[in-house]
Design a protein around this motif. Structure first.
Motif, PDB file in Angstrom:
ATOM      1  N   ILE A 207      21.059   7.375  -1.793  1.00  0.00           N
ATOM      2  CA  ILE A 207      21.300   7.844  -3.012  1.00  0.00           C
ATOM      3  C   ILE A 207      22.096   6.775  -3.880  1.00  0.00           C
ATOM      4  O   ILE A 207      22.010   6.688  -5.155  1.00  0.00           O
ATOM      5  CB  ILE A 207      22.115   9.314  -2.796  1.00  0.00           C
ATOM      6  N   GLN A 208      22.974   6.111  -3.212  1.00  0.00           N
ATOM      7  CA  GLN A 208      23.747   4.960  -3.753  1.00  0.00           C
ATOM      8  C   GLN A 208      22.827   4.144  -4.313  1.00  0.00           C
ATOM      9  O   GLN A 208      22.963   3.677  -5.373  1.00  0.00           O
ATOM     10  CB  GLN A 208      24.539   4.704  -2.831  1.00  0.00           C
ATOM     11  N   ASN A 209      21.722   3.716  -3.475  1.00  0.00           N
ATOM     12  CA  ASN A 209      20.889   2.550  -4.073  1.00  0.00           C
ATOM     13  C   ASN A 209      19.871   2.984  -5.288  1.00  0.00           C
ATOM     14  O   ASN A 209      19.515   2.324  -6.074  1.00  0.00           O
ATOM     15  CB  ASN A 209      19.899   2.163  -2.620  1.00  0.00           C
TER      16      ASN A 209
ATOM     17  N   TYR B 227      30.776  13.161  -4.682  1.00  0.00           N
ATOM     18  CA  TYR B 227      32.113  12.936  -4.595  1.00  0.00           C
ATOM     19  C   TYR B 227      32.465  11.732  -3.630  1.00  0.00           C
ATOM     20  O   TYR B 227      33.477  10.970  -3.979  1.00  0.00           O
ATOM     21  CB  TYR B 227      32.580  14.362  -3.705  1.00  0.00           C
ATOM     22  N   VAL B 228      31.876  11.708  -2.531  1.00  0.00           N
ATOM     23  CA  VAL B 228      32.015  10.382  -1.641  1.00  0.00           C
ATOM     24  C   VAL B 228      31.706   8.889  -2.501  1.00  0.00           C
ATOM     25  O   VAL B 228      32.669   8.290  -2.226  1.00  0.00           O
ATOM     26  CB  VAL B 228      31.305  10.437  -0.472  1.00  0.00           C
ATOM     27  N   LEU B 229      30.857   8.863  -3.167  1.00  0.00           N
ATOM     28  CA  LEU B 229      30.332   7.714  -3.696  1.00  0.00           C
ATOM     29  C   LEU B 229      31.433   7.599  -4.956  1.00  0.00           C
ATOM     30  O   LEU B 229      31.931   6.149  -5.045  1.00  0.00           O
ATOM     31  CB  LEU B 229      28.966   7.763  -4.691  1.00  0.00           C
ATOM     32  N   LYS B 230      32.104   8.429  -5.593  1.00  0.00           N
ATOM     33  CA  LYS B 230      32.813   8.277  -6.777  1.00  0.00           C
ATOM     34  C   LYS B 230      34.254   7.884  -5.981  1.00  0.00           C
ATOM     35  O   LYS B 230      34.955   6.812  -6.445  1.00  0.00           O
ATOM     36  CB  LYS B 230      33.212   9.597  -7.579  1.00  0.00           C
TER      37      LYS B 230
ATOM     38  N   ASP C 107      34.098   3.891  -5.162  1.00  0.00           N
ATOM     39  CA  ASP C 107      34.630   3.326  -6.740  1.00  0.00           C
ATOM     40  C   ASP C 107      33.276   3.381  -7.687  1.00  0.00           C
ATOM     41  O   ASP C 107      33.372   2.558  -8.423  1.00  0.00           O
ATOM     42  CB  ASP C 107      35.250   2.302  -6.517  1.00  0.00           C
ATOM     43  N   MET C 108      32.215   4.346  -7.689  1.00  0.00           N
ATOM     44  CA  MET C 108      31.145   4.248  -8.311  1.00  0.00           C
ATOM     45  C   MET C 108      31.609   5.227  -9.569  1.00  0.00           C
ATOM     46  O   MET C 108      32.119   6.154  -9.371  1.00  0.00           O
ATOM     47  CB  MET C 108      29.890   4.839  -7.852  1.00  0.00           C
ATOM     48  N   ASP C 109      31.381   4.578 -10.695  1.00  0.00           N
ATOM     49  CA  ASP C 109      31.478   5.467 -12.060  1.00  0.00           C
ATOM     50  C   ASP C 109      30.418   6.074 -12.362  1.00  0.00           C
ATOM     51  O   ASP C 109      29.587   5.759 -13.335  1.00  0.00           O
ATOM     52  CB  ASP C 109      31.872   4.405 -13.161  1.00  0.00           C
ATOM     53  N   ILE C 110      30.302   7.262 -11.672  1.00  0.00           N
ATOM     54  CA  ILE C 110      29.115   8.065 -11.736  1.00  0.00           C
ATOM     55  C   ILE C 110      29.249   9.428 -13.092  1.00  0.00           C
ATOM     56  O   ILE C 110      30.310   9.987 -13.009  1.00  0.00           O
ATOM     57  CB  ILE C 110      28.618   9.035 -10.327  1.00  0.00           C
TER      58      ILE C 110
END
Length: 70
Positions: free
Chosen positions: A11-13, A40-43, A47-50
């Protein structure tokens, strides 16, 4: 735990490629039942600006669509 980590990476990719994703797409493509938890984990941990955009259909249904802020 390993499956969840591979779903997170996929999902990150996907998001890093500039694509959007919805919960039903995450389930169909990556087998992820709880996309909001992955987001939630990615944010918080990566530090992903989703951006979360709520989509409202004519029949009253709604769902979230996620994408990286440009």
């Amino acid at each position: 735990m390993e499956r969840m980590e591979s779903q997170r990476k996929a999902i990150q990719n996907w998001l890093l490629a500039g694509k959007t994703i919805t919960p039903i797409e995450a389930l169909n493509m990556f087998g992820a039942f709880r996309l909001s938890a992955v987001i939630y984990v990615l944010k918080n941990d990566y530090d992903m600006d989703i951006v979360t955009e709520m989509v409202y259909e004519d029949d009253g249904k709604r769902y979230a669509k996620y994408y990286l802020k440009k």
